[in-house]
Design an enzyme around this catalytic site. Structure first.
Site: not given
Ligand code: 173
Length: 526
Positions: A264, A292, A384
């Site tokens: 991320y 995404d 996702h």
């Molecule tokens: O899919 C998710 O839950 C995920 O990718 C996510 C993103 C940020 C914080 C916690 C989970």
């Protein structure tokens, strides 16, 4: 001021149990978290201790779980509650060094009394009533057992998907629209379903994809996956938002074990650079940049859980100038993700790492083409797990248009060594994987089923899940008439209905038992 090498007794810590002075214990260390009660908290998720510039940003965000939960553990050991839902270094990253008070002699700490609710008792009974692993025959079975045995909150988090969960259901349904054209008389005495992914050996054409908060389902969290991946010769994609720290996962890996990393992208590119270069230095063999999730989708099942868990006064604060906690930890911990990420960042990524770069979450051929033209090494066609944009198409459907357009426009054939296509979402059977391979994917990602396997049965569960997949491959390769993965070709499938968004197979009773009825709003009990 107390120094951080001091050792306290449990009694001393217990005195600081109020809003005025609130200490908690996490992993044997004592922290003064009084400031967290009134908005000095923002979660930074990194693999390293922060630098002075990125630290303690104190943007006035309340503790995302509310002050109530901190106060519940005031003067006590909060480790059990803290572990699954926080980055391993959340406290050290967010709390000023002078608030790290020292250690505690754990022998003197009173155990936090866990009041066993009726609900929890019932869950324990269901856990005792699990069928033996030998009766678990496929990946759906793990999901069915996990649903009844996981803590409700954890189930809600893992299983939830965006909005009306249409994409979530479609992901598996789309595989039902692809049918086989098997070949016969191929001497399939020996069949081999191993392959290479980004140049790395894998015993199956699938990898463990990244999923957040692994400890919600089992105390060892992602390490369950790391160990099972080593045992079965497959690749794990380590998530940015793992419950275990990146280094802990790397240290648990067997010598030479291949791992990928899901990224991320942080608004602070220096943090991103540090994370990426650390990953490369530790031997990560592929960087999967998630594209995404500029904002987290609305997972309403998860949100409803939070409402039910909180008292009415907390809920009513939301939207009245208070922090909206209704989207829980996930929303809060995702606030570092940069919605400003764009194509121009790709050159920068190439400049900071030599790892193969793959975009995770591509949903149409135009973006796949752009990624190819920019010289990236591949794309994951993914929505996702149905957790982001509802009515996004399934990865397997997008695969069909991507291979066709990239063949037409750039003369590419698939699978392609230089630009690899991956699919994730809805994969439950080796036949699902084989369909994707036939249509040009190099490999597919599997996420939730492995979480359910270890949540329901611990390490043996994930082990069994992978063994089941191996067994399914062996049989289905023979039945399809393919002796190795190269022989699983486009002529072996009929995907002519893939773009028709309806399923013409008989009603699927597995769906009825695993997918939950969507709930409407409900009156609170008064
Ligand atoms: O899919 C998710 O839950 C995920 O990718 C996510 C993103 C940020 C914080 C916690 C989970």
């Amino acid at each position: 001021m107390a120094s951080s090498d001091r050792t306290y007794s449990g009694k001393e810590v217990a005195l600081h149990n109020s809003r005025e002075s609130c200490w908690i214990i996490v992993h044997g260390k004592v922290y003064d978290v009084t400031d967290f009660l009134d908005g000095e908290y923002t979660i930074m998720w990194s693999t390293r201790r922060p630098t002075a510039e990125t630290d303690y940003t104190g943007r006035g965000v309340d503790h995302p779980g509310g002050s109530k939960i901190i106060l519940k553990y005031a003067g006590k050991d909060a480790t059990m509650e803290y572990d699954p839902i926080h980055p391993p270094d959340a406290i050290t990253t967010n709390l000023k060094p002078e608030k790290h008070l020292g250690s505690v002699d754990l022998a003197t700490v009173e155990k936090v009394e866990v009041t066993i609710t009726d609900e929890e008792r019932a869950r324990q009974e269901r856990i005792a009533a699990r069928p033996p692993l030998s009766e678990i025959l496929n990946l759906h079975d793990f999901e069915a057992i996990a649903k009844h045995t996981m803590p409700e909150k954890a189930w809600a988090y893992y299983s939830s998907a965006a909005d009306d969960e249409i994409t979530n259901r479609e992901n598996h349904a789309a595989f039902h629209r692809i049918w086989f054209r098997p070949r016969i008389l191929k001497n399939v005495t020996k069949v081999d379903w191993s392959t290479t992914i980004l140049g790395q050996k894998s015993s199956m054409p699938l990898y463990i994809t990244a999923t957040a908060l692994g400890k919600l389902g089992h105390p060892d969290g992602e390490l369950n996956l790391t160990r099972a991946a080593a045992k079965h010769g497959i690749i794990q994609m380590i998530p940015t938002l793992a419950s275990c720290s990146f280094d802990e996962i790397m240290d648990t890996a067997a010598p030479g074990q291949v791992q990928f990393f899901q990224l991320y992208v942080n608004k602070d590119r220096e943090i991103t650079k540090r994370i990426v270069q650390h990953a490369e230095q530790r031997g990560i063999k592929g960087l999967f940049i998630t594209v995404d999730a500029p904002q987290l989708g609305r997972r309403e099942k998860d949100m409803r859980q939070k409402f039910e868990a909180e008292d009415p006064s907390e809920v009513s604060r939301a939207g009245q100038g208070g922090v909206d906690r209704s989207q829980g930890a996930a929303r809060a911990i995702s606030s570092f993700i940069d919605p400003g990420l764009d194509w121009s960042d790709m050159a920068w990524f190439k400049s900071i790492t030599k790892m193969p770069l793959i975009l995770k979450g591509v949903q149409c051929w135009e973006d796949a083409l752009e990624a190819y033209d920019l010289g990236l090494n591949g794309v994951v066609l993914s929505n996702h797990g149905g957790r982001q944009l509802d009515f996004a198409r399934s990865g397997i459907e997008v695969l069909v248009e991507v291979t066709s357009k990239l063949r037409e426009m750039r003369g590419l054939s698939f699978p392609n060594e230089k630009f690899q296509l991956f699919v994730d979402g809805g994969v439950r059977r080796a036949t699902d994987v084989m369909k994707a391979i036939a249509l040009g994917a190099t490999a597919v990602g599997v996420g939730r089923p492995f979480l359910y396997a270890y949540s329901a049965y611990g390490p043996e569960g994930i082990n069994q899940a992978l063994q089941i997949l191996h067994d399914e491959f062996e049989m289905n390769m023979r039945l399809l008439g393919a002796r190795n993965i190269k022989e699983v070709v486009a002529e072996m499938v009929d995907a002519s209905n893939i773009h028709l968004h309806m399923v013409s197979v008989p009603a699927d009773n597995l769906y009825e038992s695993n997918y939950e009825r969507l709930q409407g709003a409900r009156l609170r009990e008064i």
